[in-house]
Design a protein around this motif. Structure first.
Motif, short mmCIF file in Angstrom:
data_model
loop_
_atom_site.label_atom_id
_atom_site.label_comp_id
_atom_site.label_asym_id
_atom_site.label_seq_id
_atom_site.Cartn_x
_atom_site.Cartn_y
_atom_site.Cartn_z
N ASN A 152 0.95 -1.25 0.11
CA ASN A 152 -0.02 0.22 0.14
C ASN A 152 0.92 1.24 -0.13
OD1 ASN A 152 -2.26 -1.49 -0.03
ND2 ASN A 152 -2.77 -1.42 2.22
N GLN B 213 1.58 -10.08 -3.34
CA GLN B 213 2.00 -8.62 -2.65
C GLN B 213 3.56 -8.85 -2.67
OE1 GLN B 213 0.11 -9.38 0.84
NE2 GLN B 213 -2.02 -9.72 -0.46
N ARG C 40 -6.46 -6.49 -6.30
CA ARG C 40 -5.18 -6.27 -6.72
C ARG C 40 -4.46 -7.59 -7.38
NH1 ARG C 40 -2.66 -4.92 -2.61
NH2 ARG C 40 -2.63 -2.46 -2.81
N SER D 7 -2.39 -7.30 -10.68
CA SER D 7 -1.20 -6.72 -10.13
C SER D 7 -0.19 -6.56 -11.29
CB SER D 7 -0.83 -7.71 -9.17
OG SER D 7 0.57 -7.53 -8.61
N ARG D 8 0.67 -5.42 -10.84
CA ARG D 8 1.88 -5.35 -11.77
C ARG D 8 2.59 -6.52 -11.74
NH1 ARG D 8 4.13 -1.01 -8.61
NH2 ARG D 8 3.05 -2.25 -7.04
N GLU E 142 2.48 1.81 -3.47
CA GLU E 142 1.49 2.21 -4.03
C GLU E 142 1.28 3.67 -4.09
OE1 GLU E 142 -1.99 -0.45 -4.33
OE2 GLU E 142 -1.13 -1.51 -5.82
N GLU E 143 1.37 4.15 -2.75
CA GLU E 143 0.83 5.47 -2.58
C GLU E 143 2.00 6.44 -2.68
OE1 GLU E 143 -0.46 5.34 1.60
OE2 GLU E 143 -2.08 4.12 1.04
#
Ligand SMILES: Nc1ncnc2c1ncn2[C@@H]1O[C@H](COP(=O)(O)OP(=O)(O)OP(=O)(O)O)[C@@H](O)[C@H]1O
Length: 706
Positions: free
Chosen positions: A390, A421, A675, A679-680, A393-394
């Protein structure tokens, strides 16, 4: 459903049936059943009488008559007169346990973790963030999000379990030699060091490890050769270190070699001895030089054998070396990812011993530090995957300059609910010099294959036998008939002194933990529980009280089944049968740490029979006794498969956030759920599902992202 019904599978307790079941397997238990039922009734009545006094007082008030009742009451009351009445300090149990506790249970206070002088090396753990800090994971952990490959995967898992089972069987046949170390003059082994640290002079410094074998022993044999290559091999052989890969650095002969051979800061090394680390354990001997040489790693060593220090020392040394050569960008330069907050917090305890004087800044990620920290000022970050993803991403945490990424309990991190993740994190930590390492006591082949797809020419270091339980834990299986028998068996063991405290009791879900907690309170036992459903402050308190010896029986889910280092735990009880052999190995590894011995009791019912054999093999491998019929049991694949699926859902739920309690984290669940598929960094996930092409293509794709 009340607690008793939940623990007994909802059915009314059928005493006659229970007796019959027990009779068939354990005649000794039968004689105690009647007494136990009477006690159960008495404690229930007493508990009811004291209902208005709060749980603990109510428990202490359950003054059943007779010797056993007295014994239980005393177990519960020592050193807790403020909470529990009827203290009887004259009881032998108390004296015994108090002596043990003083000698063995760590009693450290972490409460002053926060913000040291940055120059002296600091660890930022933030404030306690009650009710809000959880590791949230993908909501629908039991499904793969696309509803495709479950059965295939299950098949795979089964096959692997079968393979592991076969491996173990082979090893039973083979000669599992116990190395009889003569030691080296003047060297201290792990046990002696711990004893000295705790002020108990029970262990010698001669290097004799009371027959525990070399896996956690810090002593190396005297080697008479002038050939460094041969010397390295002889040391590895003696310590049962196996390494695969090329250009393998020789194992350390002592920590001092880090200064002479690797020019590690004397200041860092100076912190080791006072912290109680005088000579390296086998995994430290081989993993530290490997990481110092910049090699990517898969490291597998038994529970309690010192893996934490095996990666923390090279990380800190590596950071100091970077700074010395002027390569010192802002932001996180070393990252340790663990599946639970508890484990990351424990690593923080170890770092706290090593940081002073280094000028390095470490941060334990929590809700408080996530919002209140400037991560450009953090050199080393300890984190759980979700919260970190998180922040990444932020844009609050950048991992582009990260030179070290360690995945602790790597096989857990590669499971459903975490792998997305972890993949996303690996995808952004792509500095051209990044060194990645995976550590665990268990590493199934499928996880190794997956990991190899993203590591570059990794070394694989294995200490002892792969995926095996620690050999210094005495393991046994106890048949308890059906569900209802577990509670009786546990009560009986507790009352008869069959379980040496501190005791860690593992159950299969947070609901069951809660129910068992409630039941044991009736018995006046100083009991607590820890599950993912509790606020973080309660979880921290549960851990600290257990460490300090205030809690004697801690009921837990697999949330703390891995990595937690409660050094003094004497007994582990698998109240509910473990979900997998790996879970079994990790659970029982909470005892018998750093060269100590411990006991593990695993309850099993008729329903557990299809999953019994791999555990029986583990016990046999570790030198325990199991009846032949258990080893000959055929696995019922259909049952095992069904069970596996539901267990995987449950396993993930152990770590799951409850949104209502998640506070500021309420949105996380939804976001992570979303996600996964988009997800990437889903190469690992895709690999897991067996949908990807060849390894090279995958690696290119992962490395291509940044
Ligand atoms: N070189 C050493 N000398 C003395 N004690 C040590 C040494 N290294 C580690 N220990 C102690 O051994 C114990 C177990 O270490 P650690 O928690 O790192 O084990 P682990 O291998 O990570 O176990 P797990 O697989 O359960 O996570 C700790 O209490 C630690 O302080």
């Amino acid at each position: 459903m009340d607690a008793f019904a939940l623990l007994t599978g909802g059915a009314k307790f059928d005493r006659r049936r229970y007796r019959k079941d027990i009779d068939a397997f354990n005649p000794k238990t039968v004689t105690a059943v009647a007494a136990y039922e009477a006690q159960l009734a008495a404690t229930r009545r007493a508990g009811g009488q004291n209902a208005g006094e709060g749980e603990l007082n109510g428990a202490a008030g359950s003054n059943g008559s007779g010797a056993k009742a007295k014994k239980r009451r005393c177990l519960a009351t020592a050193r807790h007169s403020s909470e529990v009445r009827d203290v009887d300090n004259g009881d032998a149990d108390i004296t015994l346990f108090a002596r043990h506790r003083d000698g063995e249970v760590e009693d450290q206070d972490d409460s002053d973790f926060s913000q040291d002088n940055g120059h002296a090396g600091s660890l930022n753990c933030g404030e306690s963030d009650e009710g809000s800090d959880y590791e949230a994971i993908k909501e629908n952990a039991g499904s793969d999000g696309e509803g495709t490959n479950d059965s295939e995967e299950d098949g795979d898992e089964e096959n692997h379990e079968e393979e592991e089972d076969e491996d173990l069987k082979e090893s039973i046949k083979g000669d599992i030699s116990t190395w009889d170390s003569e030691g080296e003059d003047g060297r201290e082994d792990v046990v002696a060091m711990e004893a000295r640290r705790n002020g108990t002079n029970t262990a010698t410094t001669s290097g004799r490890l009371m027959g525990l074998g070399p896996l956690v022993d810090g002593v190396i044999p005297k080697v008479k050769t002038n050939d460094p290559f041969e010397e390295a091999n002889l040391i590895r052989k003696a310590l049962r270190i196996k390494v695969t890969g090329t250009d393998v650095p020789p194992p350390l002969k002592s920590f001092a070699e880090l200064v002479t051979r690797y020019k590690v800061s004397r200041r860092l090394m100076a912190a080791l001895r006072p912290a109680g680390f005088s000579s390296p354990t086998p995994i430290q001997r081989q993993a530290i030089p490997a990481l110092m040489a910049g090699r990517e790693l898969l490291a597998v060593a038994p529970t309690g054998s010192g893996k934490t220090l095996a990666f923390l020392i090279p990380l800190l040394a590596g950071l100091l070396a970077l700074r010395a050569r002027g390569d010192w960008p802002e932001g996180v330069k070393a990252l340790v990812v663990s599946p639970t907050h508890e484990l990351a917090a424990q690593q923080a305890r170890v770092i706290k011993l090593l940081l002073p004087g280094t000028g390095l800044r470490a941060c334990l990620l929590s809700k408080a530090t996530a919002t209140g920290s400037d991560f450009t000022k953090v050199d080393l970050l300890l984190a759980n995957p979700l919260r970190l993803v998180n922040l990444v991403e932020e844009g609050k945490v950048a991992l582009g300059q990260c030179r070290y990424v360690v995945l602790d309990e790597a096989d857990k991190l590669f499971e459903l609910g975490f792998v997305e993740q972890v993949d996303a994190l690996l995808a952004v930590a792509q500095h051209h010099e990044v060194v990645r390492a995976l550590f665990s006591a268990t590493l199934p082949e499928r996880v190794e294959d997956l990991a190899r797809s993203v590591l570059q020419q990794p070394l694989r270091i294995t200490v002892g036998m792969r995926n095996a339980a620690a050999s210094n834990v005495r393991q046994r299986l106890q048949f308890v008939g059906r569900e209802a028998g577990k509670l009786l068996a546990l009560r009986q063991l507790l009352a008869d002194g069959g379980l040496a405290p501190p005791v860690l009791v593992f159950v299969g879900s947070k609901e069951r933990a809660k129910a068992l907690h409630r039941e044991l309170l009736y018995d006046g036992i100083h009991v607590d529980s820890i599950t993912a459903g509790q606020p973080l402050s309660a979880r921290n308190a549960a851990v600290e009280n257990f460490r300090a010896g205030h809690t004697w029986v801690l009921i837990a889910t697999d949330l703390i089944g891995r990595g937690m280092d409660f050094i003094g735990v004497n007994t582990v009880v698998n109240y509910d049968f473990p979900r997998s052999t790996a879970d079994y190995v990790h659970r029982i590894g909470r005892t018998g740490r750093a060269g100590r011995t411990g006991d593990a009791v695993t309850f099993f019912t008729e329903e557990d029979a299809p999953c019994l054999r791999p555990i029986a093999n583990q016990i046999k491998t570790a030198g325990g006794e199991v009846p032949d019929w258990m080893l000959a049991l055929r696995r019922d694949k259909r049952v095992a498969k069904r069970r596996k699926l539901s267990e995987r859902i449950g396993a993930a739920a152990d770590f799951e956030v409850e949104e209502a309690q998640g506070g500021g984290n309420g949105q996380s669940k939804e976001r992570v759920g979303a996600r996964g598929p988009r997800s990437r960094g889903t190469a690992l996930d895709a690999e897991r599902k067996g949908k990807e092409g060849n390894r090279g293509a995958r690696q290119g794709r992962v490395r291509g992202r940044s």
